[in-house]
Design a protein around this motif. Structure first.
Motif, PDB file in Angstrom:
ATOM      1  N   VAL A  58       0.837  -1.205   0.000  1.00 37.62           N
ATOM      2  CA  VAL A  58       0.000   0.000   0.000  1.00 37.62           C
ATOM      3  C   VAL A  58       0.873   1.256   0.000  1.00 37.62           C
ATOM      4  N   ASP A  59       1.926   1.254   0.810  1.00 39.66           N
ATOM      5  CA  ASP A  59       2.820   2.415   0.847  1.00 39.66           C
ATOM      6  C   ASP A  59       3.532   2.625  -0.481  1.00 39.66           C
ATOM      7  N   HIS A  60       3.903   1.536  -1.145  1.00 35.64           N
ATOM      8  CA  HIS A  60       4.673   1.646  -2.382  1.00 35.64           C
ATOM      9  C   HIS A  60       3.801   1.882  -3.610  1.00 35.64           C
ATOM     10  N   TYR A  61       2.621   1.305  -3.631  1.00 35.63           N
ATOM     11  CA  TYR A  61       1.779   1.351  -4.826  1.00 35.63           C
ATOM     12  C   TYR A  61       0.489   2.151  -4.632  1.00 35.63           C
ATOM     13  N   GLY A  62       0.047   2.274  -3.395  1.00 38.39           N
ATOM     14  CA  GLY A  62      -1.211   2.941  -3.117  1.00 38.39           C
ATOM     15  C   GLY A  62      -2.364   1.967  -3.122  1.00 38.39           C
ATOM     16  N   VAL A  63      -3.306   2.190  -2.260  1.00 40.02           N
ATOM     17  CA  VAL A  63      -4.451   1.283  -2.176  1.00 40.02           C
ATOM     18  C   VAL A  63      -5.264   1.332  -3.463  1.00 40.02           C
ATOM     19  N   ASN A  64      -5.227   2.455  -4.171  1.00 42.45           N
ATOM     20  CA  ASN A  64      -5.970   2.559  -5.429  1.00 42.45           C
ATOM     21  C   ASN A  64      -5.447   1.592  -6.481  1.00 42.45           C
ATOM     22  N   PHE A  65      -4.126   1.343  -6.457  1.00 41.13           N
ATOM     23  CA  PHE A  65      -3.545   0.395  -7.407  1.00 41.13           C
ATOM     24  C   PHE A  65      -4.168  -0.985  -7.224  1.00 41.13           C
ATOM     25  N   ILE A  66      -4.262  -1.422  -5.989  1.00 39.95           N
ATOM     26  CA  ILE A  66      -4.832  -2.740  -5.721  1.00 39.95           C
ATOM     27  C   ILE A  66      -6.288  -2.783  -6.160  1.00 39.95           C
ATOM     28  N   GLN A  67      -7.041  -1.773  -5.795  1.00 43.08           N
ATOM     29  CA  GLN A  67      -8.458  -1.750  -6.122  1.00 43.08           C
ATOM     30  C   GLN A  67      -8.693  -1.653  -7.628  1.00 43.08           C
ATOM     31  N   GLU A  68      -7.891  -0.837  -8.300  1.00 39.65           N
ATOM     32  CA  GLU A  68      -8.074  -0.669  -9.740  1.00 39.65           C
ATOM     33  C   GLU A  68      -7.693  -1.931 -10.502  1.00 39.65           C
TER      34      GLU A  68
END
Length: 700
Positions: free
Chosen positions: A685-695
């Protein structure tokens, strides 16, 4: 009527030089496909069933890929202890790969280890890969499929036989298999290629085939889990620091400084809902070792506390950092664990293992080594020290610039450089008193961990000496380890799977033309190669890194077997002589897979990395995992909501499973289970952002 069938000497020989092509779904293999297969396969031998020849059909489903289907109507219940399809290559391979070792004619590769089942053979010009048709396995609910590979005889086998666990964990055939009346079906895929990719990466085509055909579809449907992973992270920390805090959290003083960390291991007898007496499984301790790393888990706790504004958890993370900085050194080398004395107490005629408390503490090192089971006498392990020092650098760069972390790591680096061998490798272990190299793993892929550490230190300090030493070690690993798959490390022989520890180290298992292999080594090496590429921009490191990562991914589950009653997609096994599914290492692997996906711009890696991250939470006891929760409660009926977050490090470790709790364990290692999984999520999450996972997941 039951008929005993003897299959030896009663085989149907399907020689491709005079092959009769049967129709399958209205299609037949073309003459070109038949001709090309003759370059790869000399003959296929299919056992008769009750004296009759099964129907065999071949279908070219794409260039280089042929589907083979075998069927027959069975009219009686038949006792068939062992039924086989033997494939004889038309060339003599010098490279072999199988998911498991079968060191004797009695051993087999049982379906229990069919995570990405394939048999791969290549002579650097031609590659033959055979993959069981796992759709047929699942649709028939078979419990008896297996594979085998006999390199000296140049024969690979697929078949049906009951299996039993032999050594920890290998499999042998056993009697008792039966074919029941009805339609008997069996099948497999043949991948046959002779282009440049055969030399560069023997694993890529098989992996693509598995993911496109099975993995991606299940990932798109939300497997292995769906929903917000924050719920799992919260369960992890609520369990460790609230409902199980008295059992898990350890806090004490070292030379007047307060330190703390979760204990190494707890078991079901320590549950607040357990009706009996506590019996600790192992000595109470806190580790900073390549598996059980309290500093790694604390960095994840720090990230979560910072994100959520939880000062209590932030304080606990910092107490664990202080403990890591307190580990004593000898000439720059430092210990890997702190433990307490234990005692056996007798209560009502029964004996229980208990800690004597932190006032009896001592320093030691991991007892997973070739020399002693006593942590106090265990030698210094360079792998563990390089990992801990690397984590200190990552904490320093990403969390807080506590200069003590950098100083601790650089002090160790100076000592590390002094023990590097002329050939580039680093020693495996150092004698506790003399600090001289010992006798095992002095030319192993464990050196790759030191490569990653030294390059991280180089990035901070710009000191070229660290870069030069790292690249020298990496070149040694690339030359001596990767081509032959010599993935030997401490876990390969000196953990729970000790088969071969006396006579296999440094040698291939002759029958399989393979070393006993552990995927942990593959991970360290793939990570180090990516670091080398970033430091040099030399494409060779990225290419070899992808090949190494792909060998690692051959141990990742890409389907959902009917005999695994929990979600399996994305989870990892461990080695080619053990039985785990969904092992905790997948949380460590997840971000590296994502990094390669980003670098190579290949969506398959991104999906695999995210599925590995989600698989990291599958073993957790909580409402979000109904299948797993049911297995936990079958094994331990006293589990309740206070136990949400309890998580075994893997499933099916002993080589056996069923839907009634067999395969579920009885302990949690916070630093190699729920705490480690939470760390991986928080880091990504810190490296990619939670939006990356969700998207990424929302687009499926």
């Amino acid at each position: 009527m039951t008929r005993n069938v003897r299959i030896r000497g009663a085989s149907l020989f399907c020689c491709l030089s005079a092959l009769v092509i049967f129709m399958y779904n209205g299609h037949a293999a073309t003459g070109d496909a038949q001709g090309k297969l003759k370059l790869f396969i000399k003959e296929i031998k299919v056992d008769r069933i009750a004296g009759k020849s099964p129907k065999i059909s071949y279908q070219e489903i794409s260039p280089g890929i042929t589907k083979v289907h075998i069927s027959m109507n069975v009219h009686d219940t038949l006792a068939v202890d062992d039924w086989q399809v033997n494939i004889i290559p038309a060339f003599h391979p010098d490279f072999h790969w199988a998911p498991h070792l079968a060191p004797s004619d009695d051993h087999i590769i049982a379906q229990h280890v069919f995570r990405a089942p394939a048999l791969i053979l290549t002579d650097q010009q031609r590659q033959l890969t055979v993959i069981p048709d796992i759709d047929l396995l699942n649709s028939s609910l078979a419990s008896d499929w297996y594979m085998d590979m006999d390199a000296p005889k140049n024969c690979i086998t697929l078949g049906r036989s009951q299996a039993e666990v032999a050594e920890h964990v290998l499999f042998k055939k056993r009697e008792g298999n039966k074919f029941v009346p009805g339609k008997f079906t069996f099948g497999f895929y043949i991948l046959a290629f002779d282009d440049k990719d055969v030399q560069d990466n023997p694993f890529r085509r098989a992996l693509s085939f598995f993911w496109e055909r099975w993995g991606a579809k299940r990932f798109a449907k939300g497997e292995p889990t769906s929903g917000n992973m924050e719920a799992y992270v919260k369960h992890s920390y609520d369990w460790a620091f609230r409902s199980w805090e008295k059992q898990v959290w350890q806090e004490f003083e070292i030379e007047g400084k307060k330190v703390g960390a979760p204990t190494f291991i707890v078991n079901v007898t320590q549950s607040p809902n357990y009706p009996g007496k506590v019996n600790e499984r192992e000595f109470r301790s806190v580790w900073n070792q390549v598996w059980f790393s309290s500093l790694r888990s604390a960095s994840g706790l720090y990230r979560y506390a910072r994100r959520t504004g939880d000062q209590t958890l932030l304080d606990k993370a910092n107490l664990t950092k202080e403990l890591a900085l307190s580990y004593p050194k000898k000439n720059g080398f430092f210990y890997g664990l702190i433990g307490t004395e234990m005692e056996t107490v007798e209560i009502d005629g029964s004996k229980y293992l208990r800690s004597k408390g932190w006032e009896t503490r001592y320093w030691g090192n991991s007892n997973r080594n070739p020399y002693t089971w006593d942590a106090r006498q265990s030698p210094f392990h360079l792998l563990d020290m390089s990992w801990t020092a690397l984590l200190m650098l990552r904490w320093y760069e990403e969390l807080e610039q506590d200069v003590r972390l950098l100083e601790f790591a650089e002090d160790y680096a100076q000592s590390l450089l002094r023990v590097q061998f002329d050939n580039g490798f680093f020693p495996g272990w150092l004698d506790l008193e003399t600090l001289q190299p010992m006798t095992h793993l002095n030319d192993s892929p464990e050196s790759a961990m030191s490569v990653t550490f030294l390059l991280a230190l180089y990035q901070i300090t710009d000191n070229e000496i660290y870069k030069a030493a790292a690249l020298k070690a990496m070149d040694a690993v690339m030359k001596e380890i990767i081509p032959g798959g010599r993935w030997e490390d401490f876990e390969t022989y000196w953990s729970c799977s000790r088969v071969g520890a006396e006579d296999w180290v440094g040698k291939k298992v002759t029958r399989n033309n393979m070393y006993k292999q552990n995927n942990f080594s593959m991970f360290w090496t793939a990570e180090a190669l990516l670091a080398c590429y970033h430091a040099t921009k030399d494409r060779k490191y990225l290419d070899v890194g992808q090949r190494t990562l792909d060998e690692l991914l051959m141990t990742q589950a890409t389907w959902q077997p009917h005999f695994i009653p929990i979600k399996a997609l994305g989870g990892f096994g461990v080695m080619n002589a053990d039985g785990e599914w969904n092992d905790a290492r997948q949380s460590l692997f997840a971000e590296l897979i994502l990094q390669y996906g980003k670098e190579l711009k290949q969506e398959e890696y991104t999906e695999r990395g995210l599925s590995a991250l989600r698989a990291s939470f599958v073993m957790m006891y909580c409402p979000e995992n109904p299948d797993t929760k049911e297995q936990w409660e079958s094994a331990w009926p006293f589990f309740r909501k206070e136990d949400y977050g309890f998580m075994m490090e893997n499933y099916g470790h002993g080589g056996e499973t069923n839907a009634k709790g067999l395969g579920i364990g009885e302990f949690t290692i916070y630093d190699w289970g729920n705490g480690a999984a939470a760390e991986a999520y928080n880091r990504i999450v810190d490296h990619y952002g939670v939006n990356f996972i969700q998207e990424m997941e929302g687009s499926k």
